[in-house]
Write an enzyme that holds these catalytic residues in place. Sequence first.
Site, mmCIF file in Angstrom:
data_model
loop_
_atom_site.group_PDB
_atom_site.id
_atom_site.type_symbol
_atom_site.label_atom_id
_atom_site.label_comp_id
_atom_site.label_asym_id
_atom_site.label_seq_id
_atom_site.Cartn_x
_atom_site.Cartn_y
_atom_site.Cartn_z
ATOM 1 N N ASP A 76 -3.739 80.145 19.311
ATOM 2 C CA ASP A 76 -4.986 80.121 20.094
ATOM 3 C C ASP A 76 -4.750 80.505 21.559
ATOM 4 O O ASP A 76 -5.524 81.260 22.147
ATOM 5 C CB ASP A 76 -5.628 78.731 20.041
ATOM 6 C CG ASP A 76 -6.421 78.502 18.761
ATOM 7 O OD1 ASP A 76 -6.751 79.489 18.072
ATOM 8 O OD2 ASP A 76 -6.704 77.328 18.442
ATOM 9 N N LYS B 279 -6.510 70.471 12.583
ATOM 10 C CA LYS B 279 -5.448 71.104 13.376
ATOM 11 C C LYS B 279 -4.307 70.150 13.759
ATOM 12 O O LYS B 279 -3.155 70.566 13.838
ATOM 13 C CB LYS B 279 -6.033 71.725 14.652
ATOM 14 C CG LYS B 279 -6.826 72.995 14.402
ATOM 15 C CD LYS B 279 -7.297 73.600 15.717
ATOM 16 C CE LYS B 279 -7.873 74.981 15.503
ATOM 17 N NZ LYS B 279 -8.149 75.677 16.765
HETATM 18 P P1 NAP Z 1 -13.399 69.577 20.932
HETATM 19 O O1 NAP Z 1 -11.946 69.271 20.840
HETATM 20 O O2 NAP Z 1 -14.375 68.800 20.118
HETATM 21 O O3 NAP Z 1 -13.811 69.467 22.483
HETATM 22 C C1 NAP Z 1 -15.170 69.551 22.865
HETATM 23 C C2 NAP Z 1 -15.264 69.571 24.393
HETATM 24 O O4 NAP Z 1 -16.657 69.741 24.741
HETATM 25 C C3 NAP Z 1 -14.791 68.269 25.054
HETATM 26 O O5 NAP Z 1 -14.186 68.583 26.284
HETATM 27 C C4 NAP Z 1 -16.126 67.534 25.266
HETATM 28 O O6 NAP Z 1 -16.109 66.596 26.310
HETATM 29 C C5 NAP Z 1 -17.015 68.682 25.650
HETATM 30 N N1 NAP Z 1 -18.435 68.331 25.502
HETATM 31 C C6 NAP Z 1 -19.084 68.001 24.363
HETATM 32 N N2 NAP Z 1 -20.373 67.705 24.638
HETATM 33 C C7 NAP Z 1 -20.522 67.837 25.986
HETATM 34 C C8 NAP Z 1 -21.626 67.665 26.880
HETATM 35 N N3 NAP Z 1 -22.838 67.297 26.444
HETATM 36 N N4 NAP Z 1 -21.430 67.906 28.195
HETATM 37 C C9 NAP Z 1 -20.211 68.294 28.650
HETATM 38 N N5 NAP Z 1 -19.127 68.459 27.855
HETATM 39 C C10 NAP Z 1 -19.282 68.233 26.531
HETATM 40 O O7 NAP Z 1 -13.678 71.101 20.546
HETATM 41 P P2 NAP Z 1 -12.684 72.353 20.734
HETATM 42 O O8 NAP Z 1 -11.958 72.592 19.468
HETATM 43 O O9 NAP Z 1 -11.947 72.191 22.002
HETATM 44 O O10 NAP Z 1 -13.743 73.551 20.869
HETATM 45 C C11 NAP Z 1 -14.501 73.714 22.053
HETATM 46 C C12 NAP Z 1 -15.228 75.049 22.032
HETATM 47 O O11 NAP Z 1 -14.261 76.102 21.976
HETATM 48 C C13 NAP Z 1 -16.116 75.226 20.794
HETATM 49 O O12 NAP Z 1 -17.310 75.829 21.203
HETATM 50 C C14 NAP Z 1 -15.329 76.143 19.897
HETATM 51 O O13 NAP Z 1 -16.158 76.972 19.108
HETATM 52 C C15 NAP Z 1 -14.555 76.990 20.908
HETATM 53 N N6 NAP Z 1 -13.308 77.531 20.347
HETATM 54 C C16 NAP Z 1 -13.198 78.884 20.277
HETATM 55 C C17 NAP Z 1 -12.046 79.442 19.772
HETATM 56 C C18 NAP Z 1 -11.944 80.948 19.712
HETATM 57 O O14 NAP Z 1 -11.066 81.463 19.005
HETATM 58 N N7 NAP Z 1 -12.747 81.679 20.446
HETATM 59 C C19 NAP Z 1 -10.994 78.635 19.333
HETATM 60 C C20 NAP Z 1 -11.134 77.239 19.423
HETATM 61 C C21 NAP Z 1 -12.313 76.705 19.928
HETATM 62 P P3 NAP Z 1 -15.891 65.016 25.985
HETATM 63 O O15 NAP Z 1 -14.397 64.830 25.928
HETATM 64 O O16 NAP Z 1 -16.529 64.319 27.120
HETATM 65 O O17 NAP Z 1 -16.547 64.724 24.672
#
Ligand code: NAP
Length: 284
Positions: free
Chosen positions: A106, A69
Amino acid sequence: MSLPFKMAGVMGWPVAHSRSPIIHNHWLSKYNIQGAYGLFPVQPGHLDAAIKGMLALGIVGSNVTIPHKVEAMKLMDHVDPLAKRMGAINTIVITEEGELQGFNNDGFGYIQSLKDANPNWSANAGPICVLGAGGAARAIVLSLLDQGAKEIRLMNRTQSKADALAAEFGQDGPYKGAIKVYPWSEREEALDSVSLLVNTTNQGMHGQADLDIRLERLPKEAMVSDAIYIPLETPLLKAAAARGHVTVSGLGMLLNQARPAFKAWFGVLPEITPELRQMIIATL
Ligand code: NAP
């Protein structure tokens, strides 16, 4: 020259889990449009070639998902101002002249999912608590601010990322001071008087641990949403529903972000029907 058969798809790695083909191919068939939407497994390091390949093949565009992205944005001829502020794109549109245009739908999808759940929803009904500071959080926080949120309580396991996000979006201009970073350890105290709780972490997703939070301090009228849609009802949403909160899953965000992309590629603004929802839910 308008193409008789239009192709689009989603580029990601891994990408096999994406539900986007179900959504777009359903709409193509429903609106009698000659075209197809496929899965493009693009490995890190192959993005530039993949985008040039789309151009060469006459593909009308694609969605872009993890891990591309941010990188994809740098390869566009034109980036929509909102996507630029978000720092990432999730949609590429290739014009008939061969110009690469980048968008990020998004945040639009997320806000629309809240409005679908509650047409009277207002971003300014009270403080909003956002958990997480990754890519989804960037789109969601910025969209909430654009919708008029006055106080966003942001917390992330790695606090420095929340601090950076707050500094970037809430430093000056109209949103100065609107984002308040709380330590991750204070996430339950931060629920006091909140009108909306949003989980943008991956905690609660299939294969991950449950999000570790108790909701006792969350006001009864607060809405609870989760960006996750696998499973449709995360442990957080289940606990919130049991307390009587209105809950919103990530499926609405996924479906709503797809609408403007479909319009840009295929010329029709499609509808999200119960039938389409069911088709996706059947695969979760
Ligand atoms: P990302 O950039 O990898 O961010 C992951 C987030 O999760 C970070 O804030 C991370 O914190 C946190 N995290 C990971 N492990 C953790 C733990 N053990 N305890 C607490 N926090 C933790 O991923 P993203 O793209 O933002 O996606 C996040 C979620 O949103 C995913 O589940 C994805 O499927 C969903 N999503 C959905 C849509 C939709 O259309 N519905 C679109 C985009 C994303 P740290 O910074 O501390 O690692």
